[in-house]
Design an enzyme around this catalytic site. Structure first.
Site, mmCIF file in Angstrom:
data_model
loop_
_atom_site.group_PDB
_atom_site.id
_atom_site.type_symbol
_atom_site.label_atom_id
_atom_site.label_comp_id
_atom_site.label_asym_id
_atom_site.label_seq_id
_atom_site.Cartn_x
_atom_site.Cartn_y
_atom_site.Cartn_z
ATOM 1 N N ASP A 49 34.042 37.069 34.368
ATOM 2 C CA ASP A 49 34.510 37.967 33.091
ATOM 3 C C ASP A 49 33.777 36.724 32.014
ATOM 4 O O ASP A 49 32.985 37.377 31.069
ATOM 5 C CB ASP A 49 36.059 37.554 32.798
ATOM 6 C CG ASP A 49 36.102 38.334 31.125
ATOM 7 O OD1 ASP A 49 35.515 39.330 30.670
ATOM 8 O OD2 ASP A 49 37.070 37.803 30.477
ATOM 9 N N GLU A 121 33.153 41.729 37.827
ATOM 10 C CA GLU A 121 33.350 40.249 37.509
ATOM 11 C C GLU A 121 33.366 39.318 38.783
ATOM 12 O O GLU A 121 32.564 38.400 38.204
ATOM 13 C CB GLU A 121 34.697 40.103 36.852
ATOM 14 C CG GLU A 121 34.411 40.991 35.310
ATOM 15 C CD GLU A 121 36.254 41.340 34.241
ATOM 16 O OE1 GLU A 121 35.925 42.073 33.315
ATOM 17 O OE2 GLU A 121 37.243 41.082 34.801
#
Length: 227
Positions: A49, A121
């Site tokens: 992320d 992610e």
């Protein structure tokens, strides 16, 4: 560790040849299948992320040298949101190699936006740990492609956009209802319905209630604009 044919083909679609294949195996392992000898992808998701955020922050700055923070932030958010990550994951068929426990398998986990977005992610983090930042940056920019150039100049959150669409047509503001909550306390999944006053409704899910509401609003707006 030798990758299976399916994982090797996935790495080709991803565009990265792993020197440490155990990283991509971990990135694709959901917590529903984890064990002491098979770690899940949650820690990688956390890192990925941040890597994605840095790449996209650079990208939106490079696209517009005069934009102020108030213009850049919504564009950035549109590129890094879970739904966008899930869309990219679907384009490279990540769901087909996602390793899930029986409970998630039986409830369609390979198609869930939250699971696909999280795994995307984690995959980004695996590329970063295997090849460094430039390798991760190259993969991200290639997979996100035209999304960076085409992100809406006045990108707004979906709930605001849907409410403005409804008001412009003399309709009452949309309403949102939580339909269910499942999963463990540390990783819940919310299902939310967004409904217009004419009865048109769409359901969506997310890791937090607001995320689910945004996803439902975005899907409902897309549907309303097509009809």
């Amino acid at each position: 560790m030798k990758l299976s044919r399916e994982l090797t083909e996935f790495c080709t679609r991803l565009g990265h040849d792993f020197a440490r294949p155990e990283l991509i195996a971990r990135a694709l392992t959901h917590s529903s299948l984890s064990s002491p000898t098979r770690p899940d992808n949650q820690r990688l998701e956390f890192l990925g992320d941040r890597v994605l955020g840095l790449v996209m922050a650079e990208a939106v700055l490079a696209r517009d040298h005069d934009a102020r923070e108030g213009q850049l932030a919504p564009r950035f958010n549109a590129l890094v949101r879970k739904e966008t990550c899930a869309d990219v994951a679907r384009e490279i068929d990540l769901g087909s190699v996602l390793r899930l426990g029986k409970s998630e398998m039986s409830t369609g986990g390979r198609r869930k936006t939250a699971l696909l977005g999280d795994a995307m992610e984690a995959v980004i983090a695996a590329v970063y740990m295997d090849g460094g930042f430039e390798a991760a940056r190259a993969v991200i920019l290639r997979l996100w492609g035209d999304r960076v150039a085409g992100v809406a100049e006045d990108a707004r959150d979906a709930k605001t956009a849907l409410q403005e669409w409804a008001q412009a047509r003399g309709m009452a503001p949309p309403v949102y209802a939580e339909l269910s909550r499942s999963g463990p306390d540390h990783a819940p999944v919310f299902v939310v319905e967004a409904r217009l006053s004419d009865g048109t409704a769409v359901e969506a899910e997310g890791r937090v209630k607001r995320q689910a509401e945004q996803a439902a609003a975005r899907a409902l707006l897309d549907r309303a604009e097509r009809e």
